[in-house]
Design a protein around this motif. Structure first.
Motif, PDB file in Angstrom:
ATOM      1  N   PHE A 142       0.845  -1.196   0.000  1.00 20.74           N
ATOM      2  CA  PHE A 142       0.000   0.000   0.000  1.00 20.74           C
ATOM      3  C   PHE A 142       0.880   1.244   0.000  1.00 20.74           C
ATOM      4  N   ASN A 143       1.878   1.263   0.877  1.00 17.54           N
ATOM      5  CA  ASN A 143       2.772   2.415   0.943  1.00 17.54           C
ATOM      6  C   ASN A 143       3.525   2.611  -0.367  1.00 17.54           C
ATOM      7  N   LEU A 144       4.028   1.523  -0.914  1.00 17.45           N
ATOM      8  CA  LEU A 144       4.757   1.600  -2.182  1.00 17.45           C
ATOM      9  C   LEU A 144       3.852   2.125  -3.293  1.00 17.45           C
ATOM     10  N   ASP A 145       2.667   1.579  -3.411  1.00 17.30           N
ATOM     11  CA  ASP A 145       1.738   2.001  -4.467  1.00 17.30           C
ATOM     12  C   ASP A 145       1.413   3.493  -4.354  1.00 17.30           C
ATOM     13  N   GLU A 146       1.172   3.961  -3.149  1.00 21.75           N
ATOM     14  CA  GLU A 146       0.860   5.378  -2.960  1.00 21.75           C
ATOM     15  C   GLU A 146       2.068   6.260  -3.290  1.00 21.75           C
ATOM     16  N   GLU A 147       3.239   5.805  -2.922  1.00 25.67           N
ATOM     17  CA  GLU A 147       4.453   6.571  -3.219  1.00 25.67           C
ATOM     18  C   GLU A 147       4.696   6.640  -4.735  1.00 25.67           C
ATOM     19  N   GLN A 148       4.477   5.524  -5.416  1.00 24.88           N
ATOM     20  CA  GLN A 148       4.643   5.510  -6.872  1.00 24.88           C
ATOM     21  C   GLN A 148       3.608   6.403  -7.547  1.00 24.88           C
ATOM     22  N   GLU A 149       2.397   6.424  -7.031  1.00 27.51           N
ATOM     23  CA  GLU A 149       1.358   7.285  -7.597  1.00 27.51           C
ATOM     24  C   GLU A 149       1.724   8.759  -7.400  1.00 27.51           C
ATOM     25  N   PHE A 150       2.223   9.107  -6.223  1.00 28.77           N
ATOM     26  CA  PHE A 150       2.665  10.486  -5.993  1.00 28.77           C
ATOM     27  C   PHE A 150       3.754  10.858  -6.992  1.00 28.77           C
ATOM     28  N   ASP A 151       4.696   9.965  -7.206  1.00 29.57           N
ATOM     29  CA  ASP A 151       5.781  10.234  -8.140  1.00 29.57           C
ATOM     30  C   ASP A 151       5.242  10.446  -9.553  1.00 29.57           C
ATOM     31  N   ARG A 152       4.259   9.648  -9.959  1.00 27.03           N
ATOM     32  CA  ARG A 152       3.653   9.819 -11.288  1.00 27.03           C
ATOM     33  C   ARG A 152       2.963  11.186 -11.404  1.00 27.03           C
ATOM     34  N   VAL A 153       2.202  11.526 -10.383  1.00 25.50           N
ATOM     35  CA  VAL A 153       1.454  12.785 -10.407  1.00 25.50           C
ATOM     36  C   VAL A 153       2.407  13.976 -10.412  1.00 25.50           C
ATOM     37  N   ILE A 154       3.419  13.940  -9.576  1.00 20.48           N
ATOM     38  CA  ILE A 154       4.344  15.068  -9.480  1.00 20.48           C
ATOM     39  C   ILE A 154       5.184  15.177 -10.749  1.00 20.48           C
ATOM     40  N   SER A 155       5.498  14.049 -11.384  1.00 21.45           N
ATOM     41  CA  SER A 155       6.231  14.075 -12.657  1.00 21.45           C
ATOM     42  C   SER A 155       5.382  14.715 -13.755  1.00 21.45           C
ATOM     43  N   THR A 156       4.113  14.372 -13.791  1.00 20.47           N
ATOM     44  CA  THR A 156       3.197  14.961 -14.768  1.00 20.47           C
ATOM     45  C   THR A 156       3.049  16.455 -14.524  1.00 20.47           C
ATOM     46  N   LEU A 157       2.889  16.840 -13.276  1.00 19.54           N
ATOM     47  CA  LEU A 157       2.782  18.256 -12.927  1.00 19.54           C
ATOM     48  C   LEU A 157       4.042  19.002 -13.370  1.00 19.54           C
ATOM     49  N   ALA A 158       5.188  18.399 -13.138  1.00 19.57           N
ATOM     50  CA  ALA A 158       6.450  19.034 -13.535  1.00 19.57           C
ATOM     51  C   ALA A 158       6.508  19.219 -15.046  1.00 19.57           C
ATOM     52  N   SER A 159       6.229  18.155 -15.785  1.00 17.60           N
ATOM     53  CA  SER A 159       6.395  18.232 -17.243  1.00 17.60           C
ATOM     54  C   SER A 159       5.327  19.080 -17.920  1.00 17.60           C
ATOM     55  N   GLU A 160       4.117  19.094 -17.375  1.00 15.14           N
ATOM     56  CA  GLU A 160       3.024  19.813 -18.040  1.00 15.14           C
ATOM     57  C   GLU A 160       2.840  21.253 -17.558  1.00 15.14           C
ATOM     58  N   VAL A 161       3.266  21.537 -16.333  1.00 18.67           N
ATOM     59  CA  VAL A 161       3.001  22.867 -15.774  1.00 18.67           C
ATOM     60  C   VAL A 161       4.291  23.593 -15.370  1.00 18.67           C
ATOM     61  N   ILE A 162       5.065  22.988 -14.509  1.00 14.63           N
ATOM     62  CA  ILE A 162       6.196  23.689 -13.895  1.00 14.63           C
ATOM     63  C   ILE A 162       7.336  23.928 -14.890  1.00 14.63           C
ATOM     64  N   HIS A 163       7.785  22.890 -15.573  1.00 16.46           N
ATOM     65  CA  HIS A 163       8.914  23.054 -16.495  1.00 16.46           C
ATOM     66  C   HIS A 163       8.615  24.048 -17.623  1.00 16.46           C
ATOM     67  N   PRO A 164       7.420  23.999 -18.243  1.00 16.20           N
ATOM     68  CA  PRO A 164       7.120  25.035 -19.246  1.00 16.20           C
ATOM     69  C   PRO A 164       7.122  26.449 -18.641  1.00 16.20           C
ATOM     70  N   ALA A 165       6.642  26.570 -17.393  1.00 14.07           N
ATOM     71  CA  ALA A 165       6.638  27.887 -16.737  1.00 14.07           C
ATOM     72  C   ALA A 165       8.064  28.366 -16.470  1.00 14.07           C
ATOM     73  N   VAL A 166       8.958  27.450 -16.095  1.00 11.43           N
ATOM     74  CA  VAL A 166      10.364  27.816 -15.880  1.00 11.43           C
ATOM     75  C   VAL A 166      10.965  28.326 -17.186  1.00 11.43           C
ATOM     76  N   ASN A 167      10.689  27.642 -18.275  1.00 12.14           N
ATOM     77  CA  ASN A 167      11.221  28.069 -19.569  1.00 12.14           C
ATOM     78  C   ASN A 167      10.664  29.433 -19.975  1.00 12.14           C
ATOM     79  N   ARG A 168       9.388  29.683 -19.709  1.00 12.89           N
ATOM     80  CA  ARG A 168       8.814  30.998 -20.005  1.00 12.89           C
ATOM     81  C   ARG A 168       9.476  32.073 -19.133  1.00 12.89           C
ATOM     82  N   GLU A 169       9.667  31.770 -17.848  1.00 10.56           N
ATOM     83  CA  GLU A 169      10.332  32.728 -16.956  1.00 10.56           C
ATOM     84  C   GLU A 169      11.744  33.042 -17.445  1.00 10.56           C
TER      85      GLU A 169
END
Length: 173
Positions: A142-169
């Motif tokens: 359960f702990n592993l699955d939740e940790e992997q899901e967090f990693d997936r979500v945060i990776s998606t957030l980084a690639s779709e929102v944060i990294h493009p914003a850094v490049n614009r900045e």
């Protein structure tokens, strides 16, 4: 599986690993909460608070494992988590407040921590697959699955929102 008297090398090893994980989860609650306050982007703030809540659940599950195995819980620090959470704090302090670059640094730091936890849970599950009650393995999974899901979500957030914003900045857009 009662752990009294002399412990085997394996028992000592997984006891130490479980203690490190429990310490780490409690430390992650503090770190993720602090990072959420330092984050600029609202979705990142939300994910970090979600991670803090998940880490609380992970610590409770680890306490349950200690109870199931009738293992003593020794207090101690997990040096790896200490180093990673200190690095997270240093990174955040070194970045300008209210920028996507600071959020990128937060993601970087949280993923270092998350990847350590994923590796730890994966290895514990693999190591203990044949010697632990199913209930213990399920709690670790359960702990592993939740940790992997967090990693997936945060990776998606980084690639779709944060990294493009850094490049614009960086281009002044």
């Amino acid at each position: 599986m009662e752990m009294q008297g002399d412990q085997t090398g394996l028992q000592l090893f997984y006891n130490k690993c479980l203690q490190d994980l429990k310490y780490g989860e409690k430390r992650v609650v503090q770190c993720a909460t602090a990072l959420s306050m330092a984050a600029y982007t609202e979705p990142l703030q939300r994910q970090l608070l979600f991670q803090a809540a998940a880490a609380e659940k992970h610590a409770v599950r680890l306490e349950l494992i200690f109870d199931i195995l009738q293992m003593p819980e020794a207090e101690g620090k997990c040096q790896v988590i200490e180093i990673l959470t200190e690095k997270a704090g240093e990174l955040v302090k070194s970045m300008e407040t209210g920028t996507a670059l600071r959020d990128a640094a937060i993601i970087y730091a949280t993923q270092l921590i998350s990847h350590y936890k994923i590796a730890s849970y994966s290895n514990m599950i693999g190591l203990l697959q044949e010697s632990m009650p199913k209930q213990v393995l399920d709690l670790l999974k359960f702990n592993l699955d939740e940790e992997q899901e967090f990693d997936r979500v945060i990776s998606t957030l980084a690639s779709e929102v944060i990294h493009p914003a850094v490049n614009r900045e960086s281009r002044g857009i």
